[in-house]
Every structure is written in C-alpha cells, then in structure tokens.
Motif scaffolding. Structure first.
Motif, PDB file in Angstrom:
ATOM      1  N   ALA A  72      -6.202  -0.716 -14.660  1.00  0.00           N
ATOM      2  CA  ALA A  72      -5.865  -1.193 -13.592  1.00  0.00           C
ATOM      3  C   ALA A  72      -4.620  -0.674 -12.769  1.00  0.00           C
ATOM      4  O   ALA A  72      -3.588  -0.241 -14.275  1.00  0.00           O
ATOM      5  CB  ALA A  72      -6.050  -2.319 -13.526  1.00  0.00           C
ATOM      6  N   LEU A  73      -4.297  -0.946 -11.834  1.00  0.00           N
ATOM      7  CA  LEU A  73      -3.177  -0.427 -11.031  1.00  0.00           C
ATOM      8  C   LEU A  73      -2.349  -0.853 -10.174  1.00  0.00           C
ATOM      9  O   LEU A  73      -2.811  -1.000  -8.992  1.00  0.00           O
ATOM     10  CB  LEU A  73      -2.815   1.304 -10.998  1.00  0.00           C
ATOM     11  N   ILE A  74      -2.020  -1.707 -10.660  1.00  0.00           N
ATOM     12  CA  ILE A  74      -1.633  -3.495  -9.811  1.00  0.00           C
ATOM     13  C   ILE A  74      -0.338  -3.907  -9.609  1.00  0.00           C
ATOM     14  O   ILE A  74      -0.119  -4.570  -8.923  1.00  0.00           O
ATOM     15  CB  ILE A  74      -2.577  -4.319  -9.663  1.00  0.00           C
ATOM     16  N   ALA A  75       0.231  -2.706 -10.528  1.00  0.00           N
ATOM     17  CA  ALA A  75       1.962  -3.715  -9.866  1.00  0.00           C
ATOM     18  C   ALA A  75       2.501  -4.056  -8.979  1.00  0.00           C
ATOM     19  O   ALA A  75       3.217  -4.046  -8.604  1.00  0.00           O
ATOM     20  CB  ALA A  75       2.665  -2.201 -11.153  1.00  0.00           C
ATOM     21  N   GLY A  76       2.190  -2.269  -7.888  1.00  0.00           N
ATOM     22  CA  GLY A  76       2.790  -2.583  -7.021  1.00  0.00           C
ATOM     23  C   GLY A  76       1.997  -3.890  -5.636  1.00  0.00           C
ATOM     24  O   GLY A  76       2.748  -4.057  -4.935  1.00  0.00           O
ATOM     25  N   SER A  77       0.409  -4.209  -6.341  1.00  0.00           N
ATOM     26  CA  SER A  77      -0.280  -5.007  -5.449  1.00  0.00           C
ATOM     27  C   SER A  77       0.124  -6.176  -5.919  1.00  0.00           C
ATOM     28  O   SER A  77      -0.195  -7.316  -5.029  1.00  0.00           O
ATOM     29  CB  SER A  77      -2.102  -4.786  -5.785  1.00  0.00           C
ATOM     30  N   PHE A  78       0.659  -6.045  -7.148  1.00  0.00           N
ATOM     31  CA  PHE A  78       1.478  -8.047  -7.067  1.00  0.00           C
ATOM     32  C   PHE A  78       2.095  -8.223  -5.911  1.00  0.00           C
ATOM     33  O   PHE A  78       2.486  -9.521  -5.264  1.00  0.00           O
ATOM     34  CB  PHE A  78       2.308  -7.265  -8.357  1.00  0.00           C
TER      35      PHE A  78
ATOM     36  N   GLU B 289     -16.492  -2.035 -17.205  1.00  0.00           N
ATOM     37  CA  GLU B 289     -17.271  -0.700 -17.168  1.00  0.00           C
ATOM     38  C   GLU B 289     -17.540  -1.272 -15.578  1.00  0.00           C
ATOM     39  O   GLU B 289     -17.824  -1.918 -14.651  1.00  0.00           O
ATOM     40  CB  GLU B 289     -19.296  -1.392 -17.579  1.00  0.00           C
ATOM     41  N   GLY B 290     -18.307   0.400 -14.838  1.00  0.00           N
ATOM     42  CA  GLY B 290     -18.609   0.230 -13.549  1.00  0.00           C
ATOM     43  C   GLY B 290     -17.266   0.712 -12.741  1.00  0.00           C
ATOM     44  O   GLY B 290     -16.282   0.891 -13.325  1.00  0.00           O
ATOM     45  N   ASN B 291     -17.103   1.136 -11.763  1.00  0.00           N
ATOM     46  CA  ASN B 291     -16.329   2.095 -11.162  1.00  0.00           C
ATOM     47  C   ASN B 291     -16.053   1.468  -9.842  1.00  0.00           C
ATOM     48  O   ASN B 291     -15.423   1.523  -8.811  1.00  0.00           O
ATOM     49  CB  ASN B 291     -17.081   3.542 -10.548  1.00  0.00           C
ATOM     50  N   ARG B 292     -16.404  -0.012  -9.231  1.00  0.00           N
ATOM     51  CA  ARG B 292     -16.227  -0.624  -7.974  1.00  0.00           C
ATOM     52  C   ARG B 292     -14.873  -1.834  -8.239  1.00  0.00           C
ATOM     53  O   ARG B 292     -14.674  -3.040  -7.228  1.00  0.00           O
ATOM     54  CB  ARG B 292     -17.691  -1.243  -7.340  1.00  0.00           C
ATOM     55  N   LEU B 293     -14.327  -1.827 -10.011  1.00  0.00           N
ATOM     56  CA  LEU B 293     -13.682  -3.368 -10.292  1.00  0.00           C
ATOM     57  C   LEU B 293     -12.587  -2.726 -10.933  1.00  0.00           C
ATOM     58  O   LEU B 293     -12.670  -1.991 -11.680  1.00  0.00           O
ATOM     59  CB  LEU B 293     -14.327  -4.522 -11.292  1.00  0.00           C
ATOM     60  N   ILE B 294     -11.132  -3.047 -10.382  1.00  0.00           N
ATOM     61  CA  ILE B 294     -10.175  -2.941 -10.997  1.00  0.00           C
ATOM     62  C   ILE B 294      -9.620  -4.299 -11.518  1.00  0.00           C
ATOM     63  O   ILE B 294      -9.495  -5.506 -10.897  1.00  0.00           O
ATOM     64  CB  ILE B 294      -9.037  -1.920 -10.012  1.00  0.00           C
ATOM     65  N   GLU B 295      -8.842  -4.514 -12.754  1.00  0.00           N
ATOM     66  CA  GLU B 295      -8.274  -5.875 -13.455  1.00  0.00           C
ATOM     67  C   GLU B 295      -7.404  -4.982 -13.997  1.00  0.00           C
ATOM     68  O   GLU B 295      -6.945  -4.440 -15.283  1.00  0.00           O
ATOM     69  CB  GLU B 295      -9.794  -6.854 -13.941  1.00  0.00           C
ATOM     70  N   GLU B 296      -6.127  -6.358 -14.176  1.00  0.00           N
ATOM     71  CA  GLU B 296      -5.051  -6.220 -14.828  1.00  0.00           C
ATOM     72  C   GLU B 296      -4.024  -7.451 -14.791  1.00  0.00           C
ATOM     73  O   GLU B 296      -4.661  -8.182 -13.878  1.00  0.00           O
ATOM     74  CB  GLU B 296      -3.928  -4.947 -14.244  1.00  0.00           C
TER      75      GLU B 296
ATOM     76  N   HIS C 216      -0.915 -14.032 -14.905  1.00  0.00           N
ATOM     77  CA  HIS C 216      -1.705 -13.527 -12.871  1.00  0.00           C
ATOM     78  C   HIS C 216      -2.940 -12.546 -14.231  1.00  0.00           C
ATOM     79  O   HIS C 216      -2.634 -11.562 -14.773  1.00  0.00           O
ATOM     80  CB  HIS C 216      -1.625 -13.742 -12.155  1.00  0.00           C
ATOM     81  N   LEU C 217      -3.964 -12.986 -13.794  1.00  0.00           N
ATOM     82  CA  LEU C 217      -5.114 -12.019 -13.930  1.00  0.00           C
ATOM     83  C   LEU C 217      -5.734 -11.872 -12.541  1.00  0.00           C
ATOM     84  O   LEU C 217      -6.187 -12.968 -11.750  1.00  0.00           O
ATOM     85  CB  LEU C 217      -6.620 -12.293 -13.894  1.00  0.00           C
ATOM     86  N   TRP C 218      -5.341  -9.992 -12.348  1.00  0.00           N
ATOM     87  CA  TRP C 218      -5.405  -9.515 -10.993  1.00  0.00           C
ATOM     88  C   TRP C 218      -6.596  -9.055 -11.260  1.00  0.00           C
ATOM     89  O   TRP C 218      -7.494  -8.193 -11.599  1.00  0.00           O
ATOM     90  CB  TRP C 218      -4.513  -9.103 -10.842  1.00  0.00           C
ATOM     91  N   LYS C 219      -7.524  -9.192  -9.509  1.00  0.00           N
ATOM     92  CA  LYS C 219      -9.000  -8.183  -9.511  1.00  0.00           C
ATOM     93  C   LYS C 219      -9.139  -7.209  -8.435  1.00  0.00           C
ATOM     94  O   LYS C 219      -8.818  -8.220  -7.110  1.00  0.00           O
ATOM     95  CB  LYS C 219     -10.188  -9.767  -9.895  1.00  0.00           C
ATOM     96  N   PHE C 220      -9.328  -6.296  -8.164  1.00  0.00           N
ATOM     97  CA  PHE C 220      -9.965  -5.498  -7.310  1.00  0.00           C
ATOM     98  C   PHE C 220     -10.787  -5.068  -6.904  1.00  0.00           C
ATOM     99  O   PHE C 220     -11.802  -4.456  -7.801  1.00  0.00           O
ATOM    100  CB  PHE C 220      -8.808  -4.433  -6.858  1.00  0.00           C
ATOM    101  N   GLU C 221     -11.866  -5.815  -6.689  1.00  0.00           N
ATOM    102  CA  GLU C 221     -13.140  -5.604  -5.492  1.00  0.00           C
ATOM    103  C   GLU C 221     -14.139  -5.056  -4.382  1.00  0.00           C
ATOM    104  O   GLU C 221     -13.696  -5.495  -4.008  1.00  0.00           O
ATOM    105  CB  GLU C 221     -14.193  -6.928  -6.516  1.00  0.00           C
TER     106      GLU C 221
END
Length: 444
Positions: A8-14, A83-90, A103-108
C-alpha cells in the motif's frame, strides 16, 4: 491463480480522505511512554496488543516507513500484503505528544491498479481512481467510507477548488505540494514536501509495485486545543451575551414542568429552530432533533429534562417517573455526531455545544480534546449504554462527576468538559482529572 502482492501507499491519502471528517479524524489515542525511543518497537509490541481487527493479516513490518519533523517521528506507515490487484491496504500510526492513534486504510478500485500507479503520488492515484476508499480505527468505533468516481467523492465533492485534494477542509493541514504543517493557526510551520525516493531509479520494470513508491508525507496539524478567545468559557460567555440564546434558555426554563421534552437546535449560520416533537409515554420521553446524518449543519442544541411526574399503572398503583437531570448517552451521541459533521465540513469543533435545562440547573458540554478523540456510535452500541447509565446515575450523589466518569469508562469518550451555568451569574467548568476526580473552576 497467479498471486500479485500489492503493497500500500497511502501516506498521501491519509490527508486526501480528510474530507471524510475534516483533515484529520482519528480514533481514541493510546498513550505510550517513551514512544520516541523506538516508535516501531513500541507500536508493534505494545500498541498492537489486543487489536483483533488486524488478526490474521500479513503486516509487513520490514517495510515500515517513518516520517519525521525536526528529528521527531510523527507518522509511521506499514503495508499489508494482499492477493489481487484491486485492493490496497495499509496501517498508519500517527504519533502526537507520546500518543499513538492507528487506522487500517483500504483502497478498493473497480479496475486493476497498474505498476505505473505506484510511481504517482497518492493524490494522483486517487485522482484517477474509481471505487471505494475507507478507513477504520484500530481502537474506538469509527469506520468511514466514501465512493469515488474518477477522483471525485460522489457525495461530497469539494465546494471550492478544482478537485478533492483541493477541498477546503484539507487546506488547513497541508500545502498544495504535500508538505507537513504543524504549529498554530497564527503561526503555521510548513516543512515542505517530504518525499520518499523510489528505489531503483526511474521505477519498476516488473508487474509488482515498488516497496517505497514516491509519496508526499501526509498533512499533520498540531494546534492548541483552545486558542485564546476560542476556549469554552469564552464561547459560553459570548452565548450569554446574546438575546436569542438567553430568550431560548428562558423559554425552556419555563417548560421544565411539562410532561415532554422541548428544545432548540442551532445551525452553523446561527439560526435557531424550536422542537417539541417528543416520543413520550408514562414511563419516558425523548425529544426528536434533526437527523444528524441529513442535517449536517446543526452545530448546537439545547433541550429540557423535565420535572419528575407521577402516574397510575394499569393496577392503579401510583408510579413516579424520575428523570435524570443530566445529559443522557443519547444526548452525548448526538453531540458527537455534530462534532463529526463539523470535522467533515471543516468547521471549528469548539463551536459545537449541547445544553441541558432542568428546573434547578443548566449544564452545557463542550469539546476540548483532539481531532482523534471524536468518535461516533452504532445503534447497537448505544443500546448497551442505557442500563449501566441508569444504574450509575439514578442514585448518584454527584451527577456531574458520575456523568464524566461514565463518558470515559463506559463510552470511551475523552476531551469533553461539563459546564454548570447560572443564567445571570457565573459559569463553572467541571472536568475529569487524570486521577479520576473532578475538578471545578469558575470561568473568568
């Protein structure tokens, strides 16, 4: 099936999702002594204990990223392997004055994330994404979710600016280049963008995303809880100096002898609305206020808790209905919903208030905590509070003290102070100290 592991890469999306509930909306914070000595160690071995939400997830602690300001770690992010290529978690962990909130972040995404996406900043990824973005507090009850279509939140498009990253609620927390802002509203300190370089130069040459994609540090704002002139005592003093507020209080004072509750709500623009619709019967009554999920601009309310009354049951026995002359869990729930709505709209949290008027007392609650201490509750959670509240309060010798203790011990709420108000006299602040005892002080 070929496994495709996405880090996941969500620091910016935080920051990007700040428009869910203001720039930063976090869970209750856990204080960890000496966290700065070894933040990752303390978070992994102390903070994460008992966090059942992430049980079974493959947390890649070896890929942890730390973000610092002036040598102090302010944010830690840890990818979760999927697994998979449509979900990012961090997982993200914010550290503020020795307190950690996670927090647990999810990008679906509705379509596949591509390797090139991981060369973009988080805002750029979100700007092209269609799908669902959510985050869940690792402690507390918060879960927020937004649908996004090509980078725009379909139910909360920015009211000004050209895109979601330009949302008014976000600008207070970071510059347009992704920089970190700390300090005070009057003296903000912009650290400038902090970028983690992409290993290997120009980017990945394989179908897997890089371990450390190029991302800006998310915005983190640390401001005083109550800047001068905006503290609760000053706010209440300002209310008592207005005719509309005093007239409404006087009106409610004259209705505490009725059999049902009445009250007023106040919008963020200052407009008051009278309410008298209450679900009342011989055993109880409850005032209906505007639905907080629909009327999100309500910033305050005042209502009565009526005098004790007697009635006869079916067997002819005389029964006394004894009301508790203090805020109920439902009153507090609505107060927290108003706070959450204020955060989402970028309005000051210190403008939000609730008032309880009875024959012998007037109490007001105000928020004095951090953004991370705002929490909301589900209906099922609220049902669990009723019986313990009645048991604790019906024989209470100190309603103010027991109320504040109930907030902390049963509802997990901190950062809320109680104010006892004399309509033509002083206002007294009542707060719960670290020792669990209430402390009172008169407002200036």
């Amino acid at each position: 099936m070929k496994k495709n592991y996405f880090t996941a890469l969500i620091a910016g999306s935080f920051l990007f999702l700040s428009s869910l509930h203001s720039c930063i909306h976090e869970s209750l914070e856990t204080e960890i002594t000496n966290v700065q000595q070894d933040p990752v160690f303390y978070i992994k071995n102390e903070y994460m204990r008992g966090k059942d939400m992430v049980a079974g997830k493959l947390i890649e602690w070896e890929k942890v990223r730390e973000y610092k300001h002036e040598g102090t770690v302010v944010l830690i992010t840890v990818p979760v392997k999927n697994e998979g290529n449509r979900l990012i978690e961090e997982l993200t962990f914010r550290i503020d004055n020795g307190k950690v909130s996670g927090h647990l972040w999810k990008f679906e995404s509705n379509s596949d994330f591509t390797p090139s996406d991981y060369n973009l900043t988080a805002h750029e990824i979100m700007g092209k994404m269609t799908g669902k973005v959510s985050y869940t507090s690792l402690e507390g009850s918060m879960r927020y979710e937004k649908q996004i279509v090509r980078g725009e939140m379909i139910d909360e498009v920015a009211k000004s600016g050209s895109g979601s990253a330009d949302a008014p609620a976000c600008r207070a927390c970071h510059d347009r280049n992704g920089g970190l802002i700390i300090g005070t509203p009057g003296n903000p300190i912009d650290t400038g963008p902090v970028v983690i370089p992409n290993p290997g130069g120009s980017g990945p040459t394989n179908p897997f995303p890089p371990d450390n994609p190029t991302i800006p540090i998310p915005g983190v704002i640390i401001i005083p809880n109550n800047p001068p002139g905006n503290d609760p005592c000053s706010k209440i003093k300002g209310q008592k100096g207005t005719a509309a507020y005093n007239q409404n209080i006087s009106d409610l004072k004259g209705k505490t002898g009725e059999k049902k509750e009445t009250g007023y709500s106040q919008k963020a623009n200052g407009e008051f609305t009278y309410h008298s619709k209450a679900s009342t019967n011989e055993g109880s009554n409850s005032l209906s206020l505007p639905d907080a999920t629909v009327y999100k601009d309500v910033s305050g309310y005042m209502h009565t808790h009526v005098d004790n009354t007697t009635y006869f049951d079916d067997a002819g026995n005389e029964i006394t209905r004894t009301g508790i002359k203090m805020f109920s869990p439902a009153d507090v729930d609505y107060f927290m919903d108003m706070l959450a709505n204020a955060q989402a709209a970028g309005r000051p949290l210190n403008d939000v208030y609730a008032v309880m008027v009875s024959t012998n007392s007037i109490y007001q609650i105000r928020f004095t905590g951090t953004a991370g201490q705002v929490k909301t509750f589900t209906d099922d959670q609220m049902k669990t509070f009723s019986d313990p509240y009645i048991k604790q309060m019906e024989n209470s010798k100190n309603l103010a003290s027991d109320f504040l203790k109930f907030l902390k011990d049963n509802m997990g709420i901190e950062g809320v102070n109680l104010y006892r108000i004399q309509q033509m006299g002083k206002t007294t602040e009542i707060k719960l100290g670290p020792d669990g005892k209430t402390k009172e002080s008169d407002c200036p």
